[in-house]
Design an enzyme around this catalytic site. Structure first.
Site, PDB file in Angstrom:
ATOM      1  N   THR A   4       4.624   9.782 -77.879  1.00 52.45           N
ATOM      2  CA  THR A   4       5.821  10.261 -77.185  1.00 52.45           C
ATOM      3  C   THR A   4       5.452  10.791 -75.813  1.00 52.45           C
ATOM      4  O   THR A   4       4.286  11.004 -75.512  1.00 52.45           O
ATOM      5  CB  THR A   4       6.537  11.365 -77.978  1.00 52.45           C
ATOM      6  OG1 THR A   4       7.874  11.459 -77.514  1.00 52.45           O
ATOM      7  CG2 THR A   4       5.872  12.703 -77.844  1.00 52.45           C
ATOM      8  N   LYS A  36      14.278  13.370 -78.606  1.00 59.93           N
ATOM      9  CA  LYS A  36      13.179  14.317 -78.770  1.00 59.93           C
ATOM     10  C   LYS A  36      13.350  15.589 -77.962  1.00 59.93           C
ATOM     11  O   LYS A  36      12.465  16.427 -77.921  1.00 59.93           O
ATOM     12  CB  LYS A  36      11.863  13.636 -78.389  1.00 59.93           C
ATOM     13  CG  LYS A  36      11.564  12.428 -79.249  1.00 59.93           C
ATOM     14  CD  LYS A  36      10.370  11.686 -78.759  1.00 59.93           C
ATOM     15  CE  LYS A  36      10.219  10.378 -79.505  1.00 59.93           C
ATOM     16  NZ  LYS A  36       9.193   9.545 -78.933  1.00 59.93           N
ATOM     17  N   GLY A  48      11.579  20.359 -76.479  1.00 58.09           N
ATOM     18  CA  GLY A  48      11.146  19.015 -76.808  1.00 58.09           C
ATOM     19  C   GLY A  48       9.882  19.091 -77.642  1.00 58.09           C
ATOM     20  O   GLY A  48       9.225  20.127 -77.684  1.00 58.09           O
ATOM     21  N   SER A 127       1.586  11.558 -75.484  1.00 58.68           N
ATOM     22  CA  SER A 127       0.604  10.564 -75.053  1.00 58.68           C
ATOM     23  C   SER A 127       0.747  10.156 -73.595  1.00 58.68           C
ATOM     24  O   SER A 127      -0.234   9.860 -72.934  1.00 58.68           O
ATOM     25  CB  SER A 127       0.684   9.327 -75.945  1.00 58.68           C
ATOM     26  OG  SER A 127       1.986   8.768 -75.872  1.00 58.68           O
TER      27      SER A 127
END
Length: 175
Positions: A4, A36, A48, A127
């Site tokens: 994400t 998210k 988030g 990521s």
């Protein structure tokens, strides 16, 4: 944390947080339009997550309770959650990062008890966080008056072009 990208930014007296929509399991895309990021505490705080979704939801629920207890004081609530997260036998095992912000504070919380408030009011987790963070800093240096929401959208799209665990189904919320 893989899978994400979430970016939060305060710029020109506005706050925005966005996240991509991709959910992966190992090397398989399971969902393309997940949300998210969300608003908390009477729509005055943005949150988030990156990491295991079930773990993140459990942490967000606890964070909301802290916000209620401390009347929306984001810093105090974050400190209390981080203490619980680090010391509670159940919470210690949760695998997630939280990004939380209001119009004055940008914070990243981890299970190791870290509460990080960056100097430049930009937070990024997941990521693709390095790509989104770099893009946001570059966009602000080029155009300091760019709205926070636009910076978040553009930065997340740049991250999606680079990170295989980030897609272009972006949700951005604003305060």
């Amino acid at each position: 944390m893989r899978s994400t990208t979430v970016l939060g930014i305060i710029n020109n007296n506005t706050a925005a947080m966005g996240g991509d929509g991709q959910v992966t399991l190992n090397d398989t895309i399971m969902k393309k339009q997940s949300k998210k990021v969300q608003k908390l505490y009477n729509d005055t705080i943005l949150a988030g997550f990156a990491g295991a979704a079930a773990d993140a939801f459990a942490l967000l629920e606890r964070f909301e309770k802290k916000l209620e207890k401390y009347k929306g004081d984001i810093v105090r609530s974050a400190v209390e959650l981080a203490q619980d997260w680090r010391t509670d036998r159940y919470l210690r095992r949760l695998d997630a990062l939280l990004a939380i912000m209001d119009k004055n504070h940008t914070l990243v919380l981890s299970g190791q008890g870290d509460i990080i408030e960056p100097d430049d009011s930009i937070i990024a987790i997941g990521s693709g966080s390095g790509y989104a963070l770099a893009a946001a800093r570059a966009l602000i240096s080029i155009n300091p008056k760019m709205p926070a929401k636009e910076i978040a959208e553009r930065s997340l799209k740049i991250a999606a072009d680079i990170c295989i665990y980030t897609n272009e189904n972006i949700t951005v919320l604003e305060l």
